[in-house]
Design an enzyme around this catalytic site. Structure first.
Site, PDB file in Angstrom:
ATOM      1  N   GLU A 105       0.863  -1.178   0.000  1.00  0.00           N
ATOM      2  CA  GLU A 105       0.000   0.000   0.000  1.00  0.00           C
ATOM      3  C   GLU A 105       0.902   1.232   0.000  1.00  0.00           C
ATOM      4  O   GLU A 105       1.799   1.332   0.833  1.00  0.00           O
ATOM      5  CB  GLU A 105      -0.881   0.029   1.246  1.00  0.00           C
ATOM      6  CG  GLU A 105      -1.894  -1.083   1.334  1.00  0.00           C
ATOM      7  CD  GLU A 105      -2.715  -0.969   2.619  1.00  0.00           C
ATOM      8  OE1 GLU A 105      -3.554  -0.052   2.699  1.00  0.00           O
ATOM      9  OE2 GLU A 105      -2.478  -1.780   3.532  1.00  0.00           O
TER      10      GLU A 105
ATOM     11  N   ARG B 127       4.891 -13.335   9.598  1.00  0.00           N
ATOM     12  CA  ARG B 127       5.534 -12.019   9.512  1.00  0.00           C
ATOM     13  C   ARG B 127       6.899 -12.043  10.190  1.00  0.00           C
ATOM     14  O   ARG B 127       7.167 -12.893  11.041  1.00  0.00           O
ATOM     15  CB  ARG B 127       4.674 -10.964  10.224  1.00  0.00           C
ATOM     16  CG  ARG B 127       3.374 -10.638   9.535  1.00  0.00           C
ATOM     17  CD  ARG B 127       2.531  -9.726  10.422  1.00  0.00           C
ATOM     18  NE  ARG B 127       3.183  -8.455  10.636  1.00  0.00           N
ATOM     19  CZ  ARG B 127       2.919  -7.349   9.944  1.00  0.00           C
ATOM     20  NH1 ARG B 127       2.006  -7.382   8.988  1.00  0.00           N
ATOM     21  NH2 ARG B 127       3.539  -6.220  10.194  1.00  0.00           N
TER      22      ARG B 127
ATOM     23  N   LYS C 203       2.714   2.007  10.748  1.00  0.00           N
ATOM     24  CA  LYS C 203       2.782   3.333  10.129  1.00  0.00           C
ATOM     25  C   LYS C 203       2.172   4.399  11.037  1.00  0.00           C
ATOM     26  O   LYS C 203       2.705   5.497  11.176  1.00  0.00           O
ATOM     27  CB  LYS C 203       2.049   3.292   8.786  1.00  0.00           C
ATOM     28  CG  LYS C 203       2.707   2.378   7.767  1.00  0.00           C
ATOM     29  CD  LYS C 203       1.784   2.076   6.594  1.00  0.00           C
ATOM     30  CE  LYS C 203       2.383   1.013   5.680  1.00  0.00           C
ATOM     31  NZ  LYS C 203       1.444   0.545   4.664  1.00  0.00           N
TER      32      LYS C 203
END
Length: 775
Positions: free
Chosen positions: A271, A486, A496
């Site tokens: 993204e 992950r 973020k």
């Protein structure tokens, strides 16, 4: 009373009272488990034993298609399915064969029904596994990873009971090694680990990494293990557990192979709303690495479906980081490239009665236990008109959404496919005021680009069912989604939103502050891309989430910089030293090897004059025991000069602090060898040096049990120390941003982009070796 009846029923199935009480909180599970137990009792005609009860609980809690409950209960109650591996296979089978009727012959063959694994077979399989690993087992004894033996036996005996295999492994290992000794109870010694890592490095010398011969650690794909070993071949998607086969599947796969030529295709789909971090490095290595290892291609596809949070700087930064790590996309694409096609498919979905326009508010749709939509049965024609009205801007934001008619694996009902947003898009401008969601977009873009392996992190596992559902609902090619764990680091945050908070509060300068673990920050600090790739290779690909210690990443950095960063000398806290009997009338030119261990890599020249500067910590008037550097009666050598200096006078200022030293010098070979050789600079350049420590004090700054006050309360106030008047030898005068050096005895340093004409700025990348004082 009903709760008490259910409690006794569930404990009667073999559940602990605590587990039974937890089950009572899940109404859907209660109903399914009660139904399963009732049917099993009717078949058995007696009390359900604990083994059967455990399987029934596993069935009720994991079965998504309730139509298959009676079918599977009959197999469990009749003991045709009596092990966990058989149950897992049965659940996968019914999930991948949704059409009626089930082929019972094929089902029983795929699920091991009727297969009897004897104790003798288990004994033989375990013995064979032990023989394969016996040399290492005898050396490591009980420190050996016994899971390798379990896995070896399981690979041969797919339907064997896991507990029986474990018991046999324990027994045979005990017979081979004898009882545990005191040394077996101690933690595995670090030296053994170090030797193992050295062996791994030697093994990797001539390995092909990313298509090139690499004198470094094994690439990520050569370290492949676990789930990734089960990957399907292109066009054989239907062989994947859980893959949904429809009457159109085989024809679509045939067309897919004609388009791709059987080529592996992956994609890295970030993204563009933030900077990539260390976890993305693993994803980049995995997606690009898997494609390259199989002579395939990898797309860089921007998931630009939320213009509210997307900025141009993030697009360029992501492209830069992919290139920095050494990868070139086959093609850079955008979800917005396909907006017209995605809209057409949404209309088709409505026409097929599989989507509807809903007016529930955003707050009503949050969470998983949402109320069913009152508009779920809205007529198709009405939804088509309303969706067109959404596209034409006749609804305000939040007033209408397009929702798909499915229940996801995590229980989320009817996920949204489109929402209204009156925000111009960076590529399509004002053309659209409705934008597709991730749940709708991702699998369809994968289908358009004919991706063979859609590699996602584990949290997207709950979306796998919707991924397959949507492609099949539209009768288009359906790729396979594979999930992996992950990669996270202790003492770090990578969210973020939280990094924005750190920037806003002034805790860090920006996204590329060298104390962060964004890729731009790591580059600015001086981490070589090869070291990050090597770290990802060592972590490997596993299903479980991996949280690593930062010092393991730093070790990879040292491995690379030790061979690539030329040496220089710098002094951080300087002390002036005057050589009163300097052996020449003017300064001497000293030849210093760029890499002392390999002088074939060249030399650089530094001046040696009557005035030199040393580290203030390399001198003590009254040294404590063990101090080997300059002191009264204790001379030291000056590195690379061939001279030894001896203290003659200490010059102090009015406050009593030492301002300078006067020394004499002699040739190093003209007397006793000194106890130490220290670094120095002469006629140096003044520079700024930034020394970094961990940004957070605790391993898990986001864990409220560890840091009750939140991650912002856990900041290490000493994470940055700036030395404004450090001295460095003139050999680095022409250095450019991101050039890397080893400052002898101090660590590895990289030139910061803040440098300008006449003033270099250096970031300390890592120390020369791991600080033993770090927790």
């Amino acid at each position: 009373m009903a709760a008490l009846d259910s409690l006794s029923l569930f404990t009667g199935l073999g559940l602990s009272e605590q587990k039974a009480r937890e089950t009572l909180k899940n109404t859907a599970l209660i109903a399914q488990l009660r139904e399963a137990a009732t049917q099993a009792q009717q078949t058995l005609g007696s009390t359900i034993d604990k083994a059967t009860g455990t399987l029934l609980y596993g069935l009720a809690s994991r079965l998504r298609d309730t139509r298959r409950l009676s079918f599977l209960v009959s197999y469990i109650a009749s003991k045709k399915i009596h092990t966990e591996p058989q149950l897992s296979a049965a659940l996968e089978y019914v999930r991948s064969h949704p059409l009626d009727p089930i082929d019972t012959v094929d089902f029983e063959q795929e699920c091991g029904v009727g297969v009897i694994v004897t104790p003798e077979q288990i004994e033989e399989a375990v013995e064979a596994a032990i023989n394969r690993h016996q040399p290492q087992l005898l050396v490591e004894r009980y420190h050996f990873n016994m899971g390798l033996l379990m896995g070896g036996a399981r690979a041969v005996l797919k339907w064997a009971d896991g507990k029986m295999i474990k018991n046999e492994v324990d027994m045979q290992v005990l017979h081979l090694l004898g009882p545990k000794l005191e040394a077996d109870l101690e933690k595995k010694p670090k030296v053994a680990k170090a030797r193992l890592e050295e062996t791994d490095r030697r093994t990797a010398k001539d390995v092909m990494e990313n298509g090139e011969t690499a004198d470094q650690t094994l690439s990520l794909m050569e370290q492949l293990r676990g789930e990734a070993l089960k990957f399907h071949k292109p066009g054989e998607n239907y062989k994947t557990p859980g893959y949904v086969v429809t009457p159109h599947t085989m024809n679509l796969l045939k067309q897919h192979l004609e388009i791709t030529g059987g080529q592996v295709r992956t994609r890295f789909p970030p993204e563009p709303n933030g900077i990539l971090h260390i976890g993305h490095a693993k994803a980049i290595n995995f997606n690009f690495g898997y494609a390259k290892a199989n002579n395939g291609i990898c797309f860089l596809r921007f998931d630009d479906t939320n213009p509210e949070k997307e900025e141009a700087k993030f697009f360029s930064a992501i492209c830069d980081m992919v290139a920095w790590l050494g990868y070139t996309p086959y093609k850079v694409t955008y979800a917005s490239d396909y907006f017209d096609q995605l809209y057409a498919w949404a209309v088709e979905l409505i026409r097929r009665g599989l989507a509807y326009v809903c007016h529930q508010r955003v707050e009503e749709l949050k969470g998983h236990n949402t109320l069913p939509s009152p508009w779920g049965d809205r007529p198709t024609e009405e939804s088509l008109l309303l969706f067109e009205a959404m596209r034409k801007g006749k609804f305000s934001e939040g007033e209408a959404t397009l929702r798909m008619k499915l229940v996801m694996e995590d229980g989320k009902m009817d996920p949204a496919a489109y929402r209204v947003k009156y925000i111009p898009h960076h590529r399509t401008g004002d053309k659209w005021c409705i934008y597709p969601t991730y749940d709708y977009t991702h699998c369809l873009c994968d289908s358009i680009e004919h991706i063979t392996h859609s590699l996602c992190t584990k949290e997207f596992q709950a979306r796998r069912s919707s991924y397959f559902w949507l492609c099949n609902a539209l009768d288009i090619y359906c790729p396979v989604q594979w999930e992996y764990g992950r990669l996270n680091l202790h003492y770090a945050v990578v969210s973020k939103r939280k990094i924005l908070q750190l920037v806003a509060t002034g805790a860090v300068r920006d996204w590329d502050d060298p104390r962060l673990f964004t890729l731009t920050a790591l580059r600015r600090r001086g981490f070589p891309p090869e070291a990050i790739n090597s770290f990802c290779a060592r972590v490997g690909v596993t299903v479980a989430q991996t949280t690593m210690e930062p010092h393991l990443l730093e070790a990879c950095v040292r491995d690379v910089l030790n061979d690539t960063a030329p040496r220089a000398m710098a002094v951080l806290e300087s002390l002036r030293v005057i050589i009163t009997n300097f052996p020449a009338a003017k300064s001497l030119d000293i030849q210093v090897p760029n890499f002392p261990a390999d002088e074939t890599k060249g030399f650089h020249q530094v001046p040696f004059a009557p005035i030199v500067f040393i580290e203030r910590t390399d001198f003590k008037e009254e040294p404590e025991p063990g101090f080997k550097r300059l002191a009264w009666g204790q001379p030291v050598g000056l590195r690379h000069t061939g001279y030894v200096i001896e203290l003659q006078r200490v010059v102090k200022g009015p406050s009593g602090s030492v301002e300078s030293l006067e020394v004499t010098c002699r040739r190093a070979d003209a007397g006793e060898k000194p106890k130490a050789f220290i670094h120095w600079v002469s006629q140096p350049l003044m520079c700024e040096v930034r020394l970094y420590e961990r940004l957070f004090q605790h391993k898990n700054p986001e864990d409220p049990t560890e840091v009750p006050g939140g991650f912002l309360s856990d900041l290490n106030l000493a994470s940055l120390h700036v030395v404004e008047a450090a001295l460095v030898d003139c050999s680095v005068a022409l250095a450019r941003p991101f050039d890397k050096f080893q400052f002898e005895r101090l660590g590895y340093f990289s030139v910061d982009p803040d440098s300008h004409q006449g003033k270099l700025v250096f970031n300390r990348t890592v120390t020369l070796k791991e600080d033993p004082g770090k927790v």
